[in-house]
Motif scaffolding. Sequence first.
Motif, mmCIF file in Angstrom:
data_model
loop_
_atom_site.group_PDB
_atom_site.id
_atom_site.type_symbol
_atom_site.label_atom_id
_atom_site.label_comp_id
_atom_site.label_asym_id
_atom_site.label_seq_id
_atom_site.Cartn_x
_atom_site.Cartn_y
_atom_site.Cartn_z
ATOM 1 N N VAL A 27 0.842 -1.200 0.000
ATOM 2 C CA VAL A 27 0.000 0.000 0.000
ATOM 3 C C VAL A 27 0.878 1.252 0.000
ATOM 4 C CG1 VAL A 27 -1.663 1.328 1.356
ATOM 5 C CG2 VAL A 27 -1.964 -1.137 1.073
ATOM 6 N N ILE A 28 1.918 1.253 0.810
ATOM 7 C CA ILE A 28 2.826 2.400 0.868
ATOM 8 C C ILE A 28 3.534 2.585 -0.467
ATOM 9 C CG2 ILE A 28 4.967 3.264 1.923
ATOM 10 C CD1 ILE A 28 3.971 1.946 4.555
ATOM 11 N N ILE A 29 4.011 1.489 -1.058
ATOM 12 C CA ILE A 29 4.679 1.568 -2.359
ATOM 13 C C ILE A 29 3.719 2.124 -3.406
ATOM 14 C CG2 ILE A 29 5.634 0.184 -4.250
ATOM 15 C CD1 ILE A 29 6.903 -1.602 -2.050
ATOM 16 N N GLY A 30 2.469 1.645 -3.368
ATOM 17 C CA GLY A 30 1.474 2.152 -4.313
ATOM 18 C C GLY A 30 1.281 3.646 -4.192
ATOM 19 N N ASP A 31 1.240 4.138 -2.969
ATOM 20 C CA ASP A 31 1.071 5.577 -2.766
ATOM 21 C C ASP A 31 2.293 6.345 -3.255
ATOM 22 O OD1 ASP A 31 -0.386 7.866 -1.780
ATOM 23 O OD2 ASP A 31 1.094 7.936 -0.145
ATOM 24 N N LEU A 32 3.489 5.829 -2.959
ATOM 25 C CA LEU A 32 4.712 6.492 -3.413
ATOM 26 C C LEU A 32 4.822 6.502 -4.934
ATOM 27 C CD1 LEU A 32 7.242 5.071 -0.800
ATOM 28 C CD2 LEU A 32 6.291 7.386 -0.893
ATOM 29 N N VAL A 33 4.445 5.387 -5.549
ATOM 30 C CA VAL A 33 4.481 5.301 -7.009
ATOM 31 C C VAL A 33 3.507 6.301 -7.613
ATOM 32 C CG1 VAL A 33 3.833 3.819 -8.957
ATOM 33 C CG2 VAL A 33 5.338 2.939 -7.168
ATOM 34 N N GLN A 34 2.319 6.372 -7.054
ATOM 35 C CA GLN A 34 1.311 7.312 -7.567
ATOM 36 C C GLN A 34 1.832 8.735 -7.505
ATOM 37 O OE1 GLN A 34 -0.646 9.465 -5.201
ATOM 38 N NE2 GLN A 34 -1.366 10.521 -7.017
ATOM 39 N N GLN A 35 2.443 9.086 -6.383
ATOM 40 C CA GLN A 35 2.967 10.444 -6.242
ATOM 41 C C GLN A 35 4.090 10.705 -7.237
ATOM 42 O OE1 GLN A 35 4.011 11.313 -2.166
ATOM 43 N NE2 GLN A 35 2.137 10.372 -1.415
ATOM 44 N N GLY A 36 4.942 9.708 -7.444
ATOM 45 C CA GLY A 36 6.052 9.867 -8.378
ATOM 46 C C GLY A 36 5.601 9.950 -9.819
ATOM 47 N N VAL A 37 4.548 9.235 -10.152
ATOM 48 C CA VAL A 37 4.074 9.218 -11.537
ATOM 49 C C VAL A 37 3.268 10.464 -11.857
ATOM 50 C CG1 VAL A 37 2.519 8.040 -13.154
ATOM 51 C CG2 VAL A 37 4.104 6.705 -11.775
ATOM 52 N N THR A 38 2.322 10.786 -11.008
ATOM 53 C CA THR A 38 1.406 11.893 -11.336
ATOM 54 C C THR A 38 1.869 13.237 -10.796
ATOM 55 O OG1 THR A 38 0.060 11.466 -9.365
ATOM 56 C CG2 THR A 38 -0.585 10.361 -11.419
ATOM 57 N N GLN A 39 2.817 13.253 -9.879
ATOM 58 C CA GLN A 39 3.255 14.472 -9.195
ATOM 59 C C GLN A 39 2.040 15.217 -8.680
ATOM 60 O OE1 GLN A 39 6.044 16.506 -11.761
ATOM 61 N NE2 GLN A 39 7.723 15.534 -10.662
#
Length: 151
Positions: A38-50
């Motif tokens: 879940v944490i990785i998913g949130d970090l990935v989302q932030q990194g992808v969409t800014q």
Amino acid sequence: MDLVLRMTVVFFLILLVTRVTGRRELGTMEPFDLIMLVIIGDLVQQGVTQSDYSITGTLIVLATLAVLTVATSYLSFRVRPLRGLLEGEPIVLIADGELIGANLRRERLTVDELRAEARQQQIADLGDVRFAVLETSGRISFLQDRAPLGA
């Protein structure tokens, strides 16, 4: 275009991470592992969409993810040499009742973990196992020499 590039980089990074961590770890999820996902998913989302929270940005990222997923699946299906890289290969852990220590070490799998998996499949003695194979899904398949007791 920036979102497509970011999603492509993250997609291949996730593919690399899942290949490096090993299929055994991915096949058995502990509560900590779920929280980390879940944490990785949130970090990935932030990194992808800014800071792009638009519907258009979401659609672009989802479409890119879908295209990359289908493309890697297609490549794995059509280009045999890539299959091992993208999906992995099954690994023999026991052959004719003998443990293959090098493969157990390579997958960071202990004999006790292997015994536990065997017990879950109603196998009392690893010596009765003709083959044990760590499948690409992270599950272990057991083939026995003899019929189990009571059969």
